[in-house]
Structure formats: C-alpha cells, structure tokens
Design a protein around this motif. Structure first.
Motif, short mmCIF file in Angstrom:
data_model
loop_
_atom_site.label_atom_id
_atom_site.label_comp_id
_atom_site.label_asym_id
_atom_site.label_seq_id
_atom_site.Cartn_x
_atom_site.Cartn_y
_atom_site.Cartn_z
N HIS A 1 -19.74 46.45 52.78
CA HIS A 1 -19.17 44.83 52.84
C HIS A 1 -19.95 44.23 51.27
O HIS A 1 -19.12 43.75 51.35
CB HIS A 1 -19.79 44.64 53.99
N ILE A 2 -21.23 44.65 51.85
CA ILE A 2 -22.25 43.50 50.72
C ILE A 2 -21.41 44.08 49.55
O ILE A 2 -21.80 43.19 48.34
CB ILE A 2 -23.73 43.79 51.02
N PHE A 3 -21.21 45.03 48.84
CA PHE A 3 -20.93 45.60 47.59
C PHE A 3 -19.53 45.31 47.01
O PHE A 3 -19.69 44.94 46.11
CB PHE A 3 -21.50 46.89 46.93
N PHE A 4 -18.55 45.80 48.04
CA PHE A 4 -17.34 46.15 47.81
C PHE A 4 -16.00 44.91 48.40
O PHE A 4 -15.14 45.17 48.26
CB PHE A 4 -16.73 47.15 47.44
N GLU A 5 -16.72 44.80 49.24
CA GLU A 5 -15.71 43.91 51.00
C GLU A 5 -15.75 42.24 50.33
O GLU A 5 -14.87 42.02 50.70
CB GLU A 5 -15.76 44.84 51.48
N CYS A 6 -16.68 41.54 50.72
CA CYS A 6 -17.37 40.65 50.25
C CYS A 6 -16.22 40.06 49.26
O CYS A 6 -16.91 40.58 47.87
CB CYS A 6 -18.85 40.65 50.80
N TYR B 1 -16.97 37.68 46.81
CA TYR B 1 -18.27 37.25 45.73
C TYR B 1 -18.73 38.45 45.94
O TYR B 1 -18.82 38.32 44.35
CB TYR B 1 -19.74 36.66 47.21
N ALA B 2 -18.95 39.71 46.31
CA ALA B 2 -18.97 40.63 45.29
C ALA B 2 -17.85 41.66 44.61
O ALA B 2 -18.19 41.53 43.97
CB ALA B 2 -19.54 41.40 46.43
N LYS B 3 -17.15 41.67 45.40
CA LYS B 3 -15.14 41.32 44.59
C LYS B 3 -15.06 40.72 43.32
O LYS B 3 -14.10 42.06 42.44
CB LYS B 3 -14.58 41.86 45.62
N SER B 4 -15.51 39.80 43.30
CA SER B 4 -14.65 39.32 42.62
C SER B 4 -16.04 39.16 41.30
O SER B 4 -15.34 39.56 40.58
CB SER B 4 -15.28 37.28 42.86
N LEU B 5 -17.23 39.73 41.56
CA LEU B 5 -18.01 39.95 40.30
C LEU B 5 -17.38 41.29 40.52
O LEU B 5 -17.46 41.31 38.69
CB LEU B 5 -19.73 40.30 40.58
N TRP B 6 -17.44 42.42 41.41
CA TRP B 6 -16.84 43.71 39.88
C TRP B 6 -15.59 43.38 40.23
O TRP B 6 -15.56 44.37 38.97
CB TRP B 6 -16.89 44.77 41.59
N ALA B 7 -14.50 43.02 40.09
CA ALA B 7 -13.43 42.66 39.57
C ALA B 7 -13.52 42.19 38.08
O ALA B 7 -12.82 42.73 37.21
CB ALA B 7 -12.20 41.27 40.10
N SER B 8 -14.47 40.50 37.79
CA SER B 8 -14.73 40.19 36.36
C SER B 8 -15.35 41.43 35.53
O SER B 8 -14.73 41.56 34.46
CB SER B 8 -15.25 39.40 36.66
N ILE B 9 -16.80 42.05 36.12
CA ILE B 9 -17.07 43.43 35.48
C ILE B 9 -15.46 44.57 34.92
O ILE B 9 -15.56 45.23 33.21
CB ILE B 9 -17.60 43.86 35.93
N LEU B 10 -14.73 45.07 35.62
CA LEU B 10 -13.40 45.63 35.26
C LEU B 10 -13.25 45.71 34.56
O LEU B 10 -12.59 46.02 33.42
CB LEU B 10 -13.33 46.35 36.08
N ILE C 1 -9.89 47.37 32.49
CA ILE C 1 -9.43 48.26 34.01
C ILE C 1 -9.59 47.67 34.87
O ILE C 1 -10.35 46.23 35.17
CB ILE C 1 -10.60 48.79 34.23
N ASN C 2 -8.13 47.36 35.31
CA ASN C 2 -7.46 47.02 36.34
C ASN C 2 -6.84 47.32 37.81
O ASN C 2 -5.54 49.07 37.09
CB ASN C 2 -6.00 46.05 36.17
N ARG C 3 -7.96 47.68 38.73
CA ARG C 3 -7.61 48.94 39.78
C ARG C 3 -8.20 47.56 41.09
O ARG C 3 -9.07 47.18 41.16
CB ARG C 3 -8.49 49.63 39.52
N ASN C 4 -7.64 48.49 42.32
CA ASN C 4 -7.64 47.47 43.48
C ASN C 4 -9.16 47.99 43.74
O ASN C 4 -9.10 49.29 44.42
CB ASN C 4 -6.47 47.87 44.41
N ILE C 5 -9.95 47.28 44.21
CA ILE C 5 -11.45 47.86 44.98
C ILE C 5 -10.78 47.83 45.88
O ILE C 5 -10.79 46.75 47.26
CB ILE C 5 -12.31 46.11 44.36
N CYS C 6 -11.78 48.60 46.84
CA CYS C 6 -11.94 49.48 47.94
C CYS C 6 -13.18 49.20 48.64
O CYS C 6 -13.84 48.29 48.83
CB CYS C 6 -11.53 50.84 48.17
N HIS C 7 -13.75 50.70 49.35
CA HIS C 7 -15.06 50.00 50.17
C HIS C 7 -15.80 51.10 48.75
O HIS C 7 -15.42 52.03 47.54
CB HIS C 7 -14.73 50.53 51.51
N TRP C 8 -16.70 51.45 49.76
CA TRP C 8 -17.99 51.57 48.55
C TRP C 8 -17.41 53.32 48.85
O TRP C 8 -18.44 53.51 47.25
CB TRP C 8 -19.35 51.43 49.93
N ASP C 9 -17.51 54.13 49.89
CA ASP C 9 -17.04 55.33 48.95
C ASP C 9 -16.23 55.54 48.40
O ASP C 9 -16.39 56.38 47.65
CB ASP C 9 -16.75 56.22 50.80
N GLY C 10 -15.58 55.05 48.02
CA GLY C 10 -13.59 54.59 46.94
C GLY C 10 -14.53 54.62 45.75
O GLY C 10 -14.63 55.23 45.37
#
Length: 218
Positions: free
Chosen positions: A105-110, A112-121, A126-135
């Motif tokens: 949750h804290i790294f890829f589902e919240c 706050y984190a999801k929007s930050l990772w999407a901006s980095i991608l 890179i455009n992709r659907n962000i999922c969970h940590w393992d994915g």
C-alpha cells in the motif's frame, strides 16, 4: 564444544562456521591465506532475479539499502510491526490514514505514492497501469535490463522513488510533516540530474536527447 552463553555475536558466528571450514585446515601441510579461505567460503548460489535493481554502476548507497530492505520485506511498516507482536495504536497509512500501512500500500497503492510513481514513469515516456508491490517489482526485474540510458535512469528512479517514499513516511511519523508529491518528485529529479551529469551521453541519439530533455539535463 558448546557455545558459551556470554559469547559475542562475532564469536558465535565464527564457532558456528567450524564445520564449513574444517576441510580447509584438515591434513594441510602449508599455511593458508585469508584470500584462500574467503574464496573457498564464497557461496556459489545463483544470483537472485532482482540483483540488477539493487547493485548497479552509479547506485546511491542509502537509496539501494532501503530498496534492498523493501525487497526482503524488512522495512518496519506498521502492518509488519503488528505482525511482530508490537502494539500499534493506529496501523493506517501515514499518507492517507485510510488503509493499513502494508508495504504494497505505502509504495504503490496509496494515492500519494501512486501519483508520484506515475509521474516518474511519464518522465521516462512509460504509460502503464500501476498495480501492487509484487507486480511492480516483477515488471522492474523484467524490464530494467541492459545498459541503455533509459534503463540506467529507470534503475536510479526506482531506487530514488522507494527511498523517497520511505523518507517521507518517516518524516510524517517522527516530524509530523510531509512534502507534497511535486516537491518529492523535484527532489528525485534533482538527484537523478546530479547523477546523470557525470555520465557520457550520446546526445546524437534522439531517444537519449528526449530522455535528457524530460529530466532537465542540458
């Protein structure tokens, strides 16, 4: 020989290794060097699939340590502390305060984190659907290979992102303050720009030029 109760951790470790090194000294008629012992004791086990994400040229020490701990599920998230039997008054995420603070949750589902990772991608085109940590980890293990400029940037971005999220989490926990996603993103961009400034980049390659432009490298 039984281990002394009051023995230091180092001594206990050495004594437990006796069976592993006995063959090195049994029946030998010449002195051993520390190099010989070290080389003989090195594990020949295959590398883990994610080794190239953690150890690579240009890595940032404190960043890769946090990523390493995260991959091994050793970061003391609130959910993990609860599993360890430690009493936690509030197990919810420090960013959203709605969902239990698990590693995924804290790294890829919240948000706050999801929007930050999407901006980095997006900065890496890179455009992709962000999922969970393992994915996300499995995707990074599969895609962040090779020595291209994009791959090197993605590795730095991934380690900087995980470090940045964990740092903001701790700042919120211990200092009561959290920067905005944009502020965190700019900090990550600055870190990567500084690292990239020492690289020899072929700017005649249009893809390299586009990557540098997105990350603000002149």
């Amino acid at each position: 020989m039984e281990l002394p109760i009051n023995a230091s951790w180092n001594l206990k470790k050495l004594l437990n290794m006796r069976s592993s090194v006995y063959h090195l000294v049994a029946g030998r008629d010449r002195l051993l060097s520390t190099k010989q012992i070290w080389e003989d004791m090195l594990s020949m086990a295959p590398k883990v699939a994610w080794h190239h994400l953690v150890w690579f040229s240009g890595l940032i020490p404190n960043h890769f340590i946090i990523l390493w701990m995260a991959i091994l599920d050793r970061l003391p998230t609130r959910a993990r502390l609860l599993r360890m039997g430690i009493t936690i008054e509030n197990v919810n995420c420090l960013f959203c305060n709605m969902i239990p603070e698990t590693q995924s949750h804290i790294f890829f589902e919240c948000d706050y984190a999801k929007s930050l990772w999407a901006s980095i991608l997006q900065l890496c085109d890179i455009n992709r659907n962000i999922c969970h940590w393992d994915g996300e980890l499995a995707w990074a293990v599969h895609c962040f290979r090779g020595k291209s400029l994009l791959t090197r940037v993605l590795k730095l971005a991934f380690t900087s992102y995980v470090y940045g999220i964990w740092r903001e989490r701790n700042n919120k926990l211990f200092g009561g303050k959290t920067r905005t996603m944009i502020e965190n993103l700019e900090d990550i961009k600055d870190t990567i720009r500084i690292r990239m400034s020492g690289w020899r980049i072929n700017m005649m390659d249009l893809r390299n030029a586009a990557i540098c432009a997105r990350w603000g490298i002149a």
